[in-house]
Write a protein that holds these residues in place. Sequence first.
Motif, PDB file in Angstrom:
ATOM      1  N   THR A  40       0.816  -1.217   0.000  1.00 58.78           N
ATOM      2  CA  THR A  40       0.000   0.000   0.000  1.00 58.78           C
ATOM      3  C   THR A  40       0.849   1.266   0.000  1.00 58.78           C
ATOM      4  OG1 THR A  40      -0.184  -0.270   2.418  1.00 58.78           O
ATOM      5  CG2 THR A  40      -2.036  -1.030   1.092  1.00 58.78           C
ATOM      6  N   LEU A  41       2.099   1.144  -0.385  1.00 62.76           N
ATOM      7  CA  LEU A  41       3.011   2.288  -0.332  1.00 62.76           C
ATOM      8  C   LEU A  41       2.557   3.430  -1.230  1.00 62.76           C
ATOM      9  CD1 LEU A  41       6.426   0.385  -0.338  1.00 62.76           C
ATOM     10  CD2 LEU A  41       5.367   1.561   1.605  1.00 62.76           C
ATOM     11  N   GLU A  42       2.067   3.105  -2.416  1.00 64.75           N
ATOM     12  CA  GLU A  42       1.649   4.159  -3.337  1.00 64.75           C
ATOM     13  C   GLU A  42       0.494   4.961  -2.755  1.00 64.75           C
ATOM     14  OE1 GLU A  42       0.233   4.764  -8.003  1.00 64.75           O
ATOM     15  OE2 GLU A  42       0.878   2.794  -7.287  1.00 64.75           O
ATOM     16  N   ALA A  43      -0.479   4.269  -2.175  1.00 68.49           N
ATOM     17  CA  ALA A  43      -1.607   4.960  -1.558  1.00 68.49           C
ATOM     18  C   ALA A  43      -1.150   5.785  -0.361  1.00 68.49           C
ATOM     19  CB  ALA A  43      -2.668   3.952  -1.126  1.00 68.49           C
ATOM     20  N   ALA A  44      -0.190   5.259   0.404  1.00 68.04           N
ATOM     21  CA  ALA A  44       0.267   5.939   1.611  1.00 68.04           C
ATOM     22  C   ALA A  44       0.980   7.250   1.313  1.00 68.04           C
ATOM     23  CB  ALA A  44       1.197   5.022   2.400  1.00 68.04           C
TER      24      ALA A  44
END
Length: 250
Positions: A108-112
Amino acid sequence: MTTNAATPAALLDAALGGDPGRPLVTFYDDATGERVELSVATFANWVAKTANLLQDDLGAQPGDRLALLLPAHWQTAVWLLAGFSAGVVVAPGGDPAAADLVVSGPDTLEAALACRGERVALALRPLGGRFPQPPAGFADYAVEVPGQGDRFAPYAPVGPDAPALELPGGEVLTAGEVVARARASAAELGLEPGARLLSGRAFDGWDGLAAGLLAPLAADASVVLCRHLDRLPADQLAKRKDAERVTRDV
């Protein structure tokens, strides 16, 4: 022993005052074969280190909103209690763009990145391992947490009326309400002191959070927390329940 605890942090303190060497969280990942067992004392040490990281290095203030973008995992349970201890409002699956801080797993790094505040990434590798290459824009939890203090004291007391948990859908529970619901869930699940609850539920709502940590903590019980449980054949699940002395499962 826990009847007078008014906050989640007080529940953990009460457990430490009982039998700190007993298991609290036993974690399995059936995609990797990982098994980790944390005693009350070991879990509390991780919570203290993480709460110190939150308060001192990340500058979290009481009432700040922490988006927790993590699966059901022992490190997620640690972050949940650390947030409660530091007085931040933990929002599992919360919107990073509306949060003061975000903690993310590798998926979920991109969303974070939508969070404008501090960002922490967890590799979720066996034994709490770090990323081979730290994600850009994030602090690597496995790098930052080992040097933190083993004891935690909040700069401002966190009482039962402090907001503590934002559930999916927007309902916010105070610390006292978290404890009350945890006790109610423990009763519904039939948990008594010494019980062993096996949970394969996701941490995406109250039922999963309760089964995966809060209800066993409130009942002086323990949890066998399983990720990717659907990959485990039925005969192996039966063997696990027997080996782990499971008394209840959900």
